[in-house]
Motif scaffolding. Structure first.
Motif, PDB file in Angstrom:
ATOM      1  N   PRO A 266       0.803  -1.230   0.000  1.00  0.00           N
ATOM      2  CA  PRO A 266       0.000   0.000   0.000  1.00  0.00           C
ATOM      3  C   PRO A 266       0.840   1.286   0.000  1.00  0.00           C
ATOM      4  N   ALA A 267       1.914   1.320   0.753  1.00  0.00           N
ATOM      5  CA  ALA A 267       2.740   2.535   0.804  1.00  0.00           C
ATOM      6  C   ALA A 267       3.378   2.804  -0.557  1.00  0.00           C
ATOM      7  N   LYS A 268       3.860   1.754  -1.200  1.00  0.00           N
ATOM      8  CA  LYS A 268       4.469   1.917  -2.525  1.00  0.00           C
ATOM      9  C   LYS A 268       3.424   2.412  -3.522  1.00  0.00           C
ATOM     10  N   LEU A 269       2.233   1.877  -3.439  1.00  0.00           N
ATOM     11  CA  LEU A 269       1.152   2.302  -4.320  1.00  0.00           C
ATOM     12  C   LEU A 269       0.788   3.765  -4.070  1.00  0.00           C
ATOM     13  N   ARG A 270       0.749   4.182  -2.813  1.00  0.00           N
ATOM     14  CA  ARG A 270       0.455   5.586  -2.501  1.00  0.00           C
ATOM     15  C   ARG A 270       1.521   6.515  -3.083  1.00  0.00           C
ATOM     16  N   ILE A 271       2.763   6.106  -3.005  1.00  0.00           N
ATOM     17  CA  ILE A 271       3.851   6.925  -3.568  1.00  0.00           C
ATOM     18  C   ILE A 271       3.697   7.016  -5.084  1.00  0.00           C
ATOM     19  N   LEU A 272       3.441   5.890  -5.723  1.00  0.00           N
ATOM     20  CA  LEU A 272       3.277   5.880  -7.182  1.00  0.00           C
ATOM     21  C   LEU A 272       2.045   6.694  -7.594  1.00  0.00           C
ATOM     22  N   ASP A 273       0.967   6.597  -6.844  1.00  0.00           N
ATOM     23  CA  ASP A 273      -0.228   7.388  -7.141  1.00  0.00           C
ATOM     24  C   ASP A 273       0.056   8.883  -6.998  1.00  0.00           C
ATOM     25  N   ALA A 274       0.761   9.254  -5.944  1.00  0.00           N
ATOM     26  CA  ALA A 274       1.115  10.664  -5.748  1.00  0.00           C
ATOM     27  C   ALA A 274       2.012  11.143  -6.886  1.00  0.00           C
ATOM     28  N   ALA A 275       2.978  10.322  -7.266  1.00  0.00           N
ATOM     29  CA  ALA A 275       3.866  10.689  -8.379  1.00  0.00           C
ATOM     30  C   ALA A 275       3.062  10.855  -9.666  1.00  0.00           C
ATOM     31  N   THR A 276       2.137   9.961  -9.908  1.00  0.00           N
ATOM     32  CA  THR A 276       1.324  10.030 -11.121  1.00  0.00           C
ATOM     33  C   THR A 276       0.548  11.342 -11.164  1.00  0.00           C
ATOM     34  N   ARG A 277      -0.084  11.695 -10.081  1.00  0.00           N
ATOM     35  CA  ARG A 277      -0.850  12.954 -10.021  1.00  0.00           C
ATOM     36  C   ARG A 277       0.054  14.169 -10.191  1.00  0.00           C
ATOM     37  N   LEU A 278       1.117  14.205  -9.395  1.00  0.00           N
ATOM     38  CA  LEU A 278       1.978  15.392  -9.382  1.00  0.00           C
ATOM     39  C   LEU A 278       2.797  15.529 -10.663  1.00  0.00           C
TER      40      LEU A 278
ATOM     41  N   PHE B 243       9.896   5.665   1.546  1.00  0.00           N
ATOM     42  CA  PHE B 243      10.100   6.041   0.141  1.00  0.00           C
ATOM     43  C   PHE B 243      11.341   5.345  -0.415  1.00  0.00           C
ATOM     44  N   TYR B 244      12.451   5.477   0.288  1.00  0.00           N
ATOM     45  CA  TYR B 244      13.706   4.916  -0.215  1.00  0.00           C
ATOM     46  C   TYR B 244      13.718   3.386  -0.152  1.00  0.00           C
ATOM     47  N   LYS B 245      12.979   2.811   0.771  1.00  0.00           N
ATOM     48  CA  LYS B 245      12.861   1.344   0.823  1.00  0.00           C
ATOM     49  C   LYS B 245      12.199   0.814  -0.448  1.00  0.00           C
ATOM     50  N   HIS B 246      11.170   1.514  -0.915  1.00  0.00           N
ATOM     51  CA  HIS B 246      10.416   1.036  -2.068  1.00  0.00           C
ATOM     52  C   HIS B 246      11.017   1.452  -3.410  1.00  0.00           C
ATOM     53  N   PHE B 247      11.667   2.608  -3.460  1.00  0.00           N
ATOM     54  CA  PHE B 247      12.152   3.099  -4.754  1.00  0.00           C
ATOM     55  C   PHE B 247      13.651   3.334  -4.805  1.00  0.00           C
TER      56      PHE B 247
ATOM     57  N   SER C   1      15.425   5.748  -5.100  1.00  0.00           N
ATOM     58  CA  SER C   1      15.753   7.074  -5.611  1.00  0.00           C
ATOM     59  C   SER C   1      14.568   7.618  -6.392  1.00  0.00           C
ATOM     60  N   LYS C   2      14.596   8.902  -6.639  1.00  0.00           N
ATOM     61  CA  LYS C   2      13.558   9.503  -7.473  1.00  0.00           C
ATOM     62  C   LYS C   2      13.656   8.959  -8.898  1.00  0.00           C
ATOM     63  N   ASP C   3      14.874   8.708  -9.368  1.00  0.00           N
ATOM     64  CA  ASP C   3      15.044   8.163 -10.719  1.00  0.00           C
ATOM     65  C   ASP C   3      14.307   6.836 -10.880  1.00  0.00           C
ATOM     66  N   ARG C   4      14.421   5.985  -9.885  1.00  0.00           N
ATOM     67  CA  ARG C   4      13.717   4.690  -9.947  1.00  0.00           C
ATOM     68  C   ARG C   4      12.209   4.895  -9.936  1.00  0.00           C
ATOM     69  N   LEU C   5      11.735   5.852  -9.124  1.00  0.00           N
ATOM     70  CA  LEU C   5      10.311   6.168  -9.104  1.00  0.00           C
ATOM     71  C   LEU C   5       9.858   6.670 -10.477  1.00  0.00           C
ATOM     72  N   ILE C   6      10.633   7.517 -11.100  1.00  0.00           N
ATOM     73  CA  ILE C   6      10.298   8.035 -12.430  1.00  0.00           C
ATOM     74  C   ILE C   6      10.169   6.878 -13.417  1.00  0.00           C
ATOM     75  N   GLN C   7      11.098   5.960 -13.384  1.00  0.00           N
ATOM     76  CA  GLN C   7      11.042   4.809 -14.288  1.00  0.00           C
ATOM     77  C   GLN C   7       9.793   3.965 -14.018  1.00  0.00           C
ATOM     78  N   ASP C   8       9.499   3.720 -12.752  1.00  0.00           N
ATOM     79  CA  ASP C   8       8.302   2.945 -12.410  1.00  0.00           C
ATOM     80  C   ASP C   8       7.032   3.683 -12.826  1.00  0.00           C
ATOM     81  N   TYR C   9       7.015   4.993 -12.648  1.00  0.00           N
ATOM     82  CA  TYR C   9       5.890   5.833 -13.080  1.00  0.00           C
ATOM     83  C   TYR C   9       5.675   5.700 -14.583  1.00  0.00           C
ATOM     84  N   LEU C  10       6.742   5.832 -15.351  1.00  0.00           N
ATOM     85  CA  LEU C  10       6.617   5.747 -16.806  1.00  0.00           C
ATOM     86  C   LEU C  10       6.213   4.341 -17.257  1.00  0.00           C
TER      87      LEU C  10
END
Length: 187
Positions: free
Chosen positions: A3-15, A40-44, A46-55
């Motif tokens: 759930p926490a990872k999903l919340r981060i990805l959802d927030a990234a998607t919106r923002l 955040f850092y446990k799941h991703f 870095s921001k770069d990894r989050l960006i890749q997962d977002y895309l």
């Protein structure tokens, strides 16, 4: 997905969609997703990894919607026209800000950047589906015709954001109709 990872990805998607990728910092993502920095850092990592997962997530969603449109069509020509309808719906949707993939590509100028690689793969996947549909129709230059549609597709999503969404939708429809008329290719 936790759930926490999903919340981060959802927030990234919106923002990211609303404000751009580089404009949104990690602290804001953490705050918007109600997680700790450690989470955040446990799941991703870095921001770069989050960006890749977002895309990747956006690509999977976009391609699934495209596949559903194609599958529900009565044949390849109807499927291509369903793609046109999907673009029209996107262009007139509230809050439309252009193609998130084109917007993201503008933020990552290096074609070797992992984000740009994902964006290129996404567009290649769409072009591949268009090529298959055109091959099923017996189009003599299916790959070239798919490229023409892709240029119109990306152009419509861009023009629809910065200019005239209705004009962009009409121009995209006409471009696809022109590709479907193989006599126009010979001219």
């Amino acid at each position: 997905m936790p759930p926490a990872k999903l919340r981060i990805l959802d927030a990234a998607t919106r923002l990211f969609a609303a404000e751009g990728i580089r404009a949104v910092g990690v602290d804001r993502l953490i705050q918007q997703s109600s997680v700790t920095k450690a989470t955040f850092y446990k799941h991703f990592g870095s921001k770069d990894r989050l960006i890749q997962d977002y895309l990747r997530s956006a690509s999977e969603s976009d391609l699934a919607a495209l596949d559903a449109r194609i599958a529900s069509a009565s044949g390849p020509q109807a499927a291509l026209l369903a793609v046109v309808e999907g673009v029209h719906e996107a262009l007139v949707a509230d809050g439309f800000r252009g193609s998130l993939f084109v917007n993201a590509a503008a933020e990552f100028p290096d074609p070797a950047d992992p984000a740009r690689v994902i964006i290129a793969e996404h567009h290649e996947a769409i072009a591949g589906r268009l090529t298959q549909l055109l091959q099923q129709l017996g189009h003599p230059l299916a790959g070239e015709a798919a490229d023409r549609i892709m240029v119109s597709y990306v152009g419509a999503l861009s023009w629809g954001h910065v200019g005239d969404p209705i004009g962009a939708a009409v121009a995209f429809r006409r471009a696809v109709e022109c590709v479907l008329d193989t006599r126009a290719l010979a001219a």
